[in-house]
Design a protein around this motif. Sequence first.
Motif, PDB file in Angstrom:
ATOM      1  N   HIS A  69      -1.296 -86.775 -13.132  1.00 20.37           N
ATOM      2  CA  HIS A  69      -1.700 -87.772 -12.148  1.00 20.37           C
ATOM      3  C   HIS A  69      -3.034 -88.387 -12.573  1.00 20.37           C
ATOM      4  O   HIS A  69      -3.807 -87.760 -13.308  1.00 20.37           O
ATOM      5  N   GLN A  70      -3.299 -89.584 -12.077  1.00 20.79           N
ATOM      6  CA  GLN A  70      -4.561 -90.235 -12.422  1.00 20.79           C
ATOM      7  C   GLN A  70      -5.755 -89.412 -11.963  1.00 20.79           C
ATOM      8  O   GLN A  70      -6.788 -89.409 -12.618  1.00 20.79           O
ATOM      9  N   ARG A  71      -5.619 -88.692 -10.852  1.00 18.26           N
ATOM     10  CA  ARG A  71      -6.744 -87.863 -10.387  1.00 18.26           C
ATOM     11  C   ARG A  71      -7.047 -86.740 -11.388  1.00 18.26           C
ATOM     12  O   ARG A  71      -8.195 -86.346 -11.560  1.00 18.26           O
ATOM     13  N   ASP A  72      -6.006 -86.223 -12.061  1.00 17.34           N
ATOM     14  CA  ASP A  72      -6.216 -85.182 -13.067  1.00 17.34           C
ATOM     15  C   ASP A  72      -6.911 -85.755 -14.305  1.00 17.34           C
ATOM     16  O   ASP A  72      -7.799 -85.119 -14.877  1.00 17.34           O
ATOM     17  N   VAL A  73      -6.495 -86.930 -14.688  1.00 23.65           N
ATOM     18  CA  VAL A  73      -7.144 -87.605 -15.825  1.00 23.65           C
ATOM     19  C   VAL A  73      -8.603 -87.899 -15.466  1.00 23.65           C
ATOM     20  O   VAL A  73      -9.512 -87.708 -16.278  1.00 23.65           O
ATOM     21  N   ALA A  74      -8.822 -88.334 -14.226  1.00 22.60           N
ATOM     22  CA  ALA A  74     -10.176 -88.647 -13.777  1.00 22.60           C
ATOM     23  C   ALA A  74     -11.080 -87.421 -13.864  1.00 22.60           C
ATOM     24  O   ALA A  74     -12.215 -87.510 -14.331  1.00 22.60           O
ATOM     25  N   GLN A  75     -10.576 -86.278 -13.420  1.00 20.29           N
ATOM     26  CA  GLN A  75     -11.370 -85.048 -13.487  1.00 20.29           C
ATOM     27  C   GLN A  75     -11.707 -84.685 -14.922  1.00 20.29           C
ATOM     28  O   GLN A  75     -12.811 -84.254 -15.227  1.00 20.29           O
ATOM     29  N   ARG A  76     -10.755 -84.883 -15.807  1.00 13.26           N
ATOM     30  CA  ARG A  76     -10.959 -84.558 -17.228  1.00 13.26           C
ATOM     31  C   ARG A  76     -12.113 -85.360 -17.830  1.00 13.26           C
ATOM     32  O   ARG A  76     -12.872 -84.874 -18.654  1.00 13.26           O
ATOM     33  N   PHE A  77     -12.251 -86.625 -17.385  1.00  9.55           N
ATOM     34  CA  PHE A  77     -13.262 -87.514 -17.960  1.00  9.55           C
ATOM     35  C   PHE A  77     -14.467 -87.733 -17.043  1.00  9.55           C
ATOM     36  O   PHE A  77     -15.311 -88.584 -17.319  1.00  9.55           O
ATOM     37  N   ASN A  78     -14.535 -86.974 -15.939  1.00 11.61           N
ATOM     38  CA  ASN A  78     -15.648 -87.092 -14.995  1.00 11.61           C
ATOM     39  C   ASN A  78     -15.822 -88.517 -14.478  1.00 11.61           C
ATOM     40  O   ASN A  78     -16.922 -89.056 -14.447  1.00 11.61           O
ATOM     41  N   VAL A  79     -14.709 -89.117 -14.101  1.00 11.18           N
ATOM     42  CA  VAL A  79     -14.726 -90.445 -13.482  1.00 11.18           C
ATOM     43  C   VAL A  79     -13.861 -90.378 -12.225  1.00 11.18           C
ATOM     44  O   VAL A  79     -13.153 -89.401 -12.007  1.00 11.18           O
ATOM     45  N   ASN A  80     -13.909 -91.421 -11.411  1.00  8.99           N
ATOM     46  CA  ASN A  80     -13.036 -91.423 -10.244  1.00  8.99           C
ATOM     47  C   ASN A  80     -11.688 -92.043 -10.622  1.00  8.99           C
ATOM     48  O   ASN A  80     -11.580 -92.725 -11.643  1.00  8.99           O
ATOM     49  N   PRO A  81     -10.646 -91.803  -9.828  1.00  5.65           N
ATOM     50  CA  PRO A  81      -9.315 -92.322 -10.160  1.00  5.65           C
ATOM     51  C   PRO A  81      -9.272 -93.844 -10.304  1.00  5.65           C
ATOM     52  O   PRO A  81      -8.470 -94.374 -11.062  1.00  5.65           O
ATOM     53  N   GLY A  82     -10.163 -94.528  -9.621  1.00  7.54           N
ATOM     54  CA  GLY A  82     -10.226 -95.987  -9.759  1.00  7.54           C
ATOM     55  C   GLY A  82     -10.604 -96.410 -11.173  1.00  7.54           C
ATOM     56  O   GLY A  82     -10.103 -97.403 -11.696  1.00  7.54           O
ATOM     57  N   ARG A  83     -11.489 -95.639 -11.801  1.00 10.42           N
ATOM     58  CA  ARG A  83     -11.879 -95.930 -13.193  1.00 10.42           C
ATOM     59  C   ARG A  83     -10.687 -95.711 -14.133  1.00 10.42           C
ATOM     60  O   ARG A  83     -10.487 -96.457 -15.078  1.00 10.42           O
ATOM     61  N   VAL A  84      -9.907 -94.681 -13.846  1.00 10.37           N
ATOM     62  CA  VAL A  84      -8.714 -94.418 -14.666  1.00 10.37           C
ATOM     63  C   VAL A  84      -7.740 -95.585 -14.534  1.00 10.37           C
ATOM     64  O   VAL A  84      -7.230 -96.100 -15.524  1.00 10.37           O
ATOM     65  N   SER A  85      -7.507 -96.007 -13.314  1.00 11.61           N
ATOM     66  CA  SER A  85      -6.603 -97.139 -13.068  1.00 11.61           C
ATOM     67  C   SER A  85      -7.121 -98.374 -13.795  1.00 11.61           C
ATOM     68  O   SER A  85      -6.335 -99.111 -14.429  1.00 11.61           O
ATOM     69  N   GLU A  86      -8.419 -98.596 -13.721  1.00  9.14           N
ATOM     70  CA  GLU A  86      -9.021 -99.744 -14.398  1.00  9.14           C
ATOM     71  C   GLU A  86      -8.790 -99.652 -15.911  1.00  9.14           C
ATOM     72  O   GLU A  86      -8.445-100.639 -16.556  1.00  9.14           O
ATOM     73  N   ALA A  87      -8.986 -98.467 -16.478  1.00 13.03           N
ATOM     74  CA  ALA A  87      -8.807 -98.282 -17.915  1.00 13.03           C
ATOM     75  C   ALA A  87      -7.345 -98.503 -18.325  1.00 13.03           C
ATOM     76  O   ALA A  87      -7.075 -99.079 -19.372  1.00 13.03           O
ATOM     77  N   LEU A  88      -6.415 -98.043 -17.490  1.00 14.23           N
ATOM     78  CA  LEU A  88      -4.988 -98.156 -17.834  1.00 14.23           C
ATOM     79  C   LEU A  88      -4.455 -99.560 -17.634  1.00 14.23           C
ATOM     80  O   LEU A  88      -3.535 -99.972 -18.337  1.00 14.23           O
ATOM     81  N   ASN A  89      -5.004-100.297 -16.689  1.00 15.94           N
ATOM     82  CA  ASN A  89      -4.450-101.600 -16.367  1.00 15.94           C
ATOM     83  C   ASN A  89      -5.196-102.784 -16.959  1.00 15.94           C
ATOM     84  O   ASN A  89      -4.665-103.886 -17.018  1.00 15.94           O
ATOM     85  N   HIS A  90      -6.411-102.562 -17.415  1.00 11.01           N
ATOM     86  CA  HIS A  90      -7.206-103.651 -17.986  1.00 11.01           C
ATOM     87  C   HIS A  90      -7.788-103.178 -19.306  1.00 11.01           C
ATOM     88  O   HIS A  90      -8.518-102.184 -19.334  1.00 11.01           O
ATOM     89  N   HIS A  91      -7.467-103.840 -20.337  1.00  9.05           N
ATOM     90  CA  HIS A  91      -8.023-103.434 -21.639  1.00  9.05           C
ATOM     91  C   HIS A  91      -9.457-103.932 -21.731  1.00  9.05           C
ATOM     92  O   HIS A  91      -9.697-105.122 -21.801  1.00  9.05           O
ATOM     93  N   ILE A  92     -10.364-102.988 -21.708  1.00 11.96           N
ATOM     94  CA  ILE A  92     -11.791-103.299 -21.719  1.00 11.96           C
ATOM     95  C   ILE A  92     -12.314-103.223 -23.135  1.00 11.96           C
ATOM     96  O   ILE A  92     -11.988-102.364 -23.884  1.00 11.96           O
TER      97      ILE A  92
END
Length: 92
Positions: A69-92
Amino acid sequence: MPTNKRTIPEIRARLRQIADEYGLDELHDLADETYRASPIKRASNRSAALTPELAEEIRNFATRNPRLHQRDVAQRFNVNPGRVSEALNHHI
């Protein structure tokens, strides 16, 4: 009913004017209550900033672990799930 609405400061001024005209101290007190309370100090930002490098790491990790889940990925990288969604949906 008028179509133009008054602002809070305009309403406060009118309340004070009426209070003075009619000697209504309570109306002055009510006008004083229309001031906005001081803003509450917000909590510090605990999520890491999303740099292009971090976004790429998140995308790579999420691709290798599609069942997480995005929340699990977020915990792994010390970010909130919104940052994960941003990373997955927008190529920065």
